[in-house]
Design a protein around this motif. Sequence first.
Motif, PDB file in Angstrom:
ATOM      1  N   SER A   1       0.651  -1.157  -0.250  1.00  0.00           N
ATOM      2  CA  SER A   1      -0.025  -0.010  -0.050  1.00  0.00           C
ATOM      3  C   SER A   1       0.780   1.141   0.298  1.00  0.00           C
ATOM      4  O   SER A   1       0.748   1.992  -1.043  1.00  0.00           O
TER       5      SER A   1
ATOM      6  N   SER B   1       0.792   4.268  -2.979  1.00  0.00           N
ATOM      7  CA  SER B   1       0.661   5.870  -2.733  1.00  0.00           C
ATOM      8  C   SER B   1       2.081   6.349  -3.263  1.00  0.00           C
ATOM      9  O   SER B   1       1.334   8.043  -3.438  1.00  0.00           O
TER      10      SER B   1
ATOM     11  N   SER C   1      -9.836  16.566  -7.765  1.00  0.00           N
ATOM     12  CA  SER C   1     -10.334  14.967  -7.775  1.00  0.00           C
ATOM     13  C   SER C   1      -9.036  14.081  -7.627  1.00  0.00           C
ATOM     14  O   SER C   1      -8.682  13.372  -7.004  1.00  0.00           O
TER      15      SER C   1
ATOM     16  N   ARG D   1      -8.083  14.330  -3.605  1.00  0.00           N
ATOM     17  CA  ARG D   1      -9.218  13.045  -3.417  1.00  0.00           C
ATOM     18  C   ARG D   1      -8.247  12.144  -3.512  1.00  0.00           C
ATOM     19  O   ARG D   1      -8.090  10.716  -2.710  1.00  0.00           O
ATOM     20  N   ALA D   2      -7.785  11.349  -4.904  1.00  0.00           N
ATOM     21  CA  ALA D   2      -7.434  10.217  -5.116  1.00  0.00           C
ATOM     22  C   ALA D   2      -6.235   9.732  -4.403  1.00  0.00           C
ATOM     23  O   ALA D   2      -6.575   9.108  -3.844  1.00  0.00           O
TER      24      ALA D   2
ATOM     25  N   LEU E   1      -5.498  11.884  -1.632  1.00  0.00           N
ATOM     26  CA  LEU E   1      -5.877  11.467  -0.167  1.00  0.00           C
ATOM     27  C   LEU E   1      -6.326  10.179   0.218  1.00  0.00           C
ATOM     28  O   LEU E   1      -6.194   9.328   1.280  1.00  0.00           O
ATOM     29  N   ASP E   2      -7.379   9.755  -1.258  1.00  0.00           N
ATOM     30  CA  ASP E   2      -7.899   8.326  -0.468  1.00  0.00           C
ATOM     31  C   ASP E   2      -6.565   7.231  -0.619  1.00  0.00           C
ATOM     32  O   ASP E   2      -6.936   6.109   0.559  1.00  0.00           O
ATOM     33  N   GLU E   3      -6.060   7.281  -1.451  1.00  0.00           N
ATOM     34  CA  GLU E   3      -4.541   6.199  -1.388  1.00  0.00           C
ATOM     35  C   GLU E   3      -3.727   5.801   0.453  1.00  0.00           C
ATOM     36  O   GLU E   3      -3.483   5.346   0.544  1.00  0.00           O
TER      37      GLU E   3
ATOM     38  N   VAL F   1      -5.248   7.092   2.184  1.00  0.00           N
ATOM     39  CA  VAL F   1      -5.936   6.845   3.838  1.00  0.00           C
ATOM     40  C   VAL F   1      -5.973   5.630   3.788  1.00  0.00           C
ATOM     41  O   VAL F   1      -5.455   4.536   5.239  1.00  0.00           O
ATOM     42  N   ARG F   2      -6.122   4.587   2.380  1.00  0.00           N
ATOM     43  CA  ARG F   2      -6.223   3.056   2.750  1.00  0.00           C
ATOM     44  C   ARG F   2      -4.343   2.905   3.249  1.00  0.00           C
ATOM     45  O   ARG F   2      -4.951   1.768   3.709  1.00  0.00           O
TER      46      ARG F   2
ATOM     47  N   GLN G   1      -4.449   2.721   6.790  1.00  0.00           N
ATOM     48  CA  GLN G   1      -5.703   1.129   7.926  1.00  0.00           C
ATOM     49  C   GLN G   1      -4.672   0.397   7.596  1.00  0.00           C
ATOM     50  O   GLN G   1      -4.635  -0.366   8.630  1.00  0.00           O
TER      51      GLN G   1
END
Length: 642
Positions: free
Chosen positions: A261, A265, A287, A290-291, A293-295, A297-298, A301
């Motif tokens: 992961s 990212s 966008s 956001r992409a 930040l999503d990565e 966040v993943r 996690q």
Amino acid sequence: MPDPREPRSRSDARSPLTSQEEEREHGKPSTGGADDGVRLDGGAASSTEAGGAEVVGEAGGDAMRHLLAEFRGSSGLVALIVGLSFVCGVLETAAITLAVATLSSVVMAEIAAGDPSSLLGFSLPSPWVAVQLGVAAVLVRWLLAVWNDWLIQHAVTRWTIELRSRLLTAFLHAEWRLQAEERSAAVQERLFQSSTQVSSLMATVLTWLQSAITVLVILGGALAVNAVGAVAAAVVSVVLVVMVRPLNAWISRSAERALESMLRSAELVRSCLELVRELRVFGSRDSARRAMLDEVVRQDQARRQALFFSAFSGQLYFTLVMLACWGALAVVLLLEPARFAELGAVGLLLLRSLGYTRSLHTGSTKIRGLLPTYEDLRRFERRLAGLGREREVASGRTPEDTDLVLEGVGFQYPGSAVAALEGVELTIPAGTSFAVVGPSGSGKSTLAQIVLGLRRPTAGRFLVGGIAEPELDPAWWRSATAVVTQENLLLDASVLENVRFYRQRIDEAVVWRALAEVGLEEFVRALPEGLLTRVGQHGARLSGGQRQRLCIARALVGAPRILVLDEPTSALDVHSEQVVQQCLDRLAGRCTRIVIAHRLSTIRSCERVLVLDHGRILDLGSPAELEQRLGYFREALSLSSG
Ligand SMILES: Nc1ncnc2c1ncn2[C@@H]1O[C@H](COP(=O)(O)OP(=O)(O)OP(=O)(O)O)[C@@H](O)[C@H]1O
Ligand SMILES: [Mg+2]
């Protein structure tokens, strides 16, 4: 088009693998990430505290074996570390036992009659001698332990440098196809972050060894003092080790997920940041953010999960080991209640060994978390230095002339269904200028890479002065070729360093001449630090045209016999293009120029034009001839002039 010439000599990178292991590896599917074993950031599981003892699970067995092979070259040093650890353990055990025994003998002498000096089965010295011996043992142990730690740090620093230089050598000397395929962020991460983590892994292995030896010595001491207590502790420890095995597998898996992961990212963020200008212009900033930040966040996690498993395992282990100690003491108390002094000594020794077993477990967790990173680096090195190592003749031949001949040359990219080039028959006489035109994807850059020796034909032969390219003297061939690409890539360094490009034999006068040839002499003289002025990252302090002309100066300064230009002028203004054109014209007779071009003026100034279509030669002739007979060419010319 590729970067400028890459080093091509055979890699001298040292790999710890035997040929048998290499063979086995070849057939073995990678357990790596999305792109064949790209692994990073073992820190996910490594930075956590934990307690208990066990080396690594079976899943990491192979990796562990490979890692241990790394230590082979330093067996003397490892033996010294083992010896010192043993002596330190003995001194520590002796100091603890002596202290408890002496204390007990004094206390018991006061409480009751008897002969306390033989409490532990051996005669004790007088209390003052015991104190002196105890202090001496502690101080000597301290000095030896400091020496031991220093040895570990010293060895690790050396390994880090060796590892980085091995990886760098493997990458620089790999075949171009592998260099072109490797993602730059992943290579960088491996060279710096991963190699630092692997060094930390090696330090951990040695520290683990140190702790293991000390624990063994202390437990041996406890066994000598009171066998029942020590055996009880050992039995409980073995039971605990077996109990936590499944947990170790979870830790390894979650660490691997965290690494994958992290890499994904890093790659996404790098590519988005590089395209920040385009993101602004196309209005995709939000966008993209956001992409990213999503990565992130993943990644977070996955990392948190890995950290949780580590923390959980650490606390569980610590608790269980504490229980084991108390259980062992309870057994002794039940079976041999009168042996108070021995009980005290065993208890203290077990508690002391608890500290070491805790660091053993912390070490095992860290090793388990970092082994995937090590395996990734090892695979990376092998992929580059083993499978992808350039085959190069020890002493090649130097041709009399540099006529280039392509005999039925074909090229198919690995994994590609169609050939990028097919049946190309071509002769390019030395010193001539040759334009290559054709629609996008027709194979122009592939042809250029074959001519530069970056890729070898998958069919047919490429000959220079009658000698097949693989048989050429590599050093001569390197100095005979140069390339200019559309990307005009520059080092974040001075003008001088960019033109010289690590070819130290080139002196400043030659650099000035090359700058004059591309019309940059005056500009550079006017710069605050002249030749030593830095051009900024990717040449940010220069205009596009200046960057391109600097790249051409870099190509000219080595006086190449063959110059390949992949769309060199498409990003230039008319004036810069003229300067470049004049400079190319001046090379007539001295140097073969192969120009991939779209501009009419560039094509017209070439003696011959090759038209490629779907990897095949569509036509070949002078610009005037082609204009006469080829509709596509006429159309292309009219478009480019329009
Ligand atoms: N690294 C690669 N792996 C697989 N296929 C590739 C690779 N590079 C190029 N190709 C394919 O090979 C063919 C020829 O590509 P090439 O880059 O030589 O075209 P080109 O004529 O230079 O195109 P352009 O004018 O767009 O630069 C294309 O179909 C392309 O998709
Ligand atoms: Mg191209």
